[in-house]
Design a protein around this motif. Structure first.
Motif, mmCIF file in Angstrom:
data_model
loop_
_atom_site.group_PDB
_atom_site.id
_atom_site.type_symbol
_atom_site.label_atom_id
_atom_site.label_comp_id
_atom_site.label_asym_id
_atom_site.label_seq_id
_atom_site.Cartn_x
_atom_site.Cartn_y
_atom_site.Cartn_z
ATOM 1 N N ARG A 32 4.959 6.142 -7.731
ATOM 2 C CA ARG A 32 5.949 5.170 -7.247
ATOM 3 C C ARG A 32 6.647 5.750 -6.040
ATOM 4 O O ARG A 32 7.042 6.927 -6.042
ATOM 5 N N TYR A 33 6.785 4.943 -5.000
ATOM 6 C CA TYR A 33 7.542 5.395 -3.827
ATOM 7 C C TYR A 33 9.011 5.501 -4.216
ATOM 8 O O TYR A 33 9.621 4.542 -4.690
ATOM 9 N N VAL A 39 10.596 12.517 5.664
ATOM 10 C CA VAL A 39 9.803 13.029 4.538
ATOM 11 C C VAL A 39 9.737 11.967 3.443
ATOM 12 O O VAL A 39 10.675 11.820 2.651
ATOM 13 N N PRO A 40 8.646 11.188 3.369
ATOM 14 C CA PRO A 40 8.488 10.254 2.254
ATOM 15 C C PRO A 40 8.323 11.014 0.933
ATOM 16 O O PRO A 40 7.696 12.075 0.887
ATOM 17 N N VAL A 41 8.899 10.439 -0.141
ATOM 18 C CA VAL A 41 8.878 11.078 -1.455
ATOM 19 C C VAL A 41 8.323 10.091 -2.481
ATOM 20 O O VAL A 41 8.703 8.912 -2.503
ATOM 21 N N PHE A 42 7.433 10.585 -3.330
ATOM 22 C CA PHE A 42 6.832 9.759 -4.377
ATOM 23 C C PHE A 42 7.075 10.401 -5.741
ATOM 24 O O PHE A 42 6.956 11.622 -5.896
ATOM 25 N N ASP A 43 7.428 9.572 -6.724
ATOM 26 C CA ASP A 43 7.476 10.016 -8.118
ATOM 27 C C ASP A 43 6.070 9.930 -8.686
ATOM 28 O O ASP A 43 5.349 8.941 -8.450
ATOM 29 N N LEU A 44 5.684 10.940 -9.463
ATOM 30 C CA LEU A 44 4.318 11.016 -9.973
ATOM 31 C C LEU A 44 4.293 11.297 -11.474
ATOM 32 O O LEU A 44 5.240 11.882 -12.028
ATOM 33 N N GLY A 101 0.774 -1.241 0.000
ATOM 34 C CA GLY A 101 0.000 0.000 0.000
ATOM 35 C C GLY A 101 0.798 1.279 0.000
ATOM 36 O O GLY A 101 0.228 2.365 0.162
ATOM 37 N N LEU A 102 2.122 1.198 -0.199
ATOM 38 C CA LEU A 102 2.936 2.415 -0.138
ATOM 39 C C LEU A 102 3.017 3.053 -1.531
ATOM 40 O O LEU A 102 4.017 2.976 -2.228
ATOM 41 N N HIS A 103 1.915 3.677 -1.923
ATOM 42 C CA HIS A 103 1.826 4.306 -3.239
ATOM 43 C C HIS A 103 0.669 5.294 -3.220
ATOM 44 O O HIS A 103 -0.107 5.365 -2.257
#
Length: 312
Positions: free
Chosen positions: A246-247, A258-263, A238-240
């Motif tokens: 994408r995480y 600070v979690p970072v996601f590519d979008l 579920g980490l998305h």
């Protein structure tokens, strides 16, 4: 052939060796004295960290505990100064109304070991300085007020986000050519940014970096506890933030993770708000779990830690 002395280091007991030792001692002392989580206890902690570290252009009026003058926190001010006071006299039906607004910069170099104390000192300066004055830098004195002493600690910030730095020039003012050139240069390198709005979402910041967009979500939880929650969510798949996301990893800064996601950059920033809120619920559920990590969760934790960097 003679032996090179280039990398042999200073001679023990020499002046150069003593100066290097002094410099190392000063650096170690500064690192030890640094306040690891300067905005802890403030409702605005996460947004202040974001504005300090990666938001290009934004301002927020500070909820001061006293004084009559408005003081605004800004990501960066012209010349990266620590503070300035702007004359904002306006025309009225009866003539003119004199007013001044103070500004303090968050992204400034050369501060002391306590960013909160530095900002408090800058706020106090901006609240009393004359219009037209600027403060190049500040180094707060030990024992002085901290930011929580000069603003309402329980109040969130109302943040204005800009896609340029035109707000550096007061309305109705024609800037000098060199000032206009500085603003134009700053505008040419800015990346489009936005703060996500949604139920339960605080300090989730979107940026269009070109080929990819990113979401950086500054979280208020203890770093270790949040890492465990991230591992649980990741192990459960579920980490998305849904399709097109994408995480990417996380970074540590000012005591927070600070979690970072590519979008997918083709989607508008606010389109990611519902999925971000859903992720927030999954993280809250995982944070509430009081049990050892499973073997799958341990593997997830180790993998997530491998994609973690420390900024400061």
């Amino acid at each position: 052939m003679g032996k090179s002395k280039r990398n042999s280091g200073p001679k023990p007991g020499s002046n150069r060796a003593a100066k290097l030792a002094e410099r190392r001692a000063a650096q170690e002392s500064a690192a030890a004295a640094a306040v690891p989580r300067p905005f802890e206890g403030l409702a605005a902690e996460c947004d202040l960290v974001a504005m300090r570290e990666f938001v290009p252009s934004a301002t927020a009026t500070l909820p001061l505990t006293g004084g009559e003058r408005t003081v605004v926190a800004a990501t960066v001010l012209p010349g990266a100064v620590a503070g300035l006071v702007r004359d904002e006299t306006t025309a009225t039906s009866g003539g003119t109304a004199a007013a001044a607004t103070g500004f303090v910069g968050l992204q400034v170099p050369g501060q002391s070991a306590d960013l909160s104390a530095d900002l408090a000192a800058a706020v106090n300066w901006a609240a009393g300085a004359e219009p037209g004055q600027s403060l190049a830098a500040i180094d707060a004195q030990p024992g002085g007020p901290r930011l929580g002493d000069v603003i309402e600690a329980g109040t969130l910030l109302e943040i204005s986000v800009y896609q340029d730095f035109n707000w550096w020039i007061p309305e109705g003012v024609t800037p000098a050519p060199e000032v206009a050139a500085t603003v134009e240069q700053a505008n040419s390198v800015i990346m489009p940014s936005a703060r996500l709005d949604g139920e339960g979402i605080v300090a989730a910041w979107w940026v269009d970096a070109g080929e990819k967009a990113h979401l950086r979500w500054v979280r208020p939880e203890d770093e270790d506890q949040l890492m465990l929650a991230l591992a649980r969510v990741h192990a459960a798949g579920g980490l998305h933030l849904g399709e097109g996301s994408r995480y990417a990893g996380s970074f540590r800064t000012h005591g927070l993770l600070v979690p970072v996601f590519d979008l997918d950059p083709e989607r508008h920033a606010q389109e990611w708000a519902p999925a971000t809120a859903e992720l927030g619920v999954r993280l809250a559920d995982a944070l509430a779990v009081d049990a050892p990590l499973t073997s799958d969760e341990l593997r997830s934790r180790d993998g997530l830690r491998a994609r973690q960097v420390t900024l400061r």
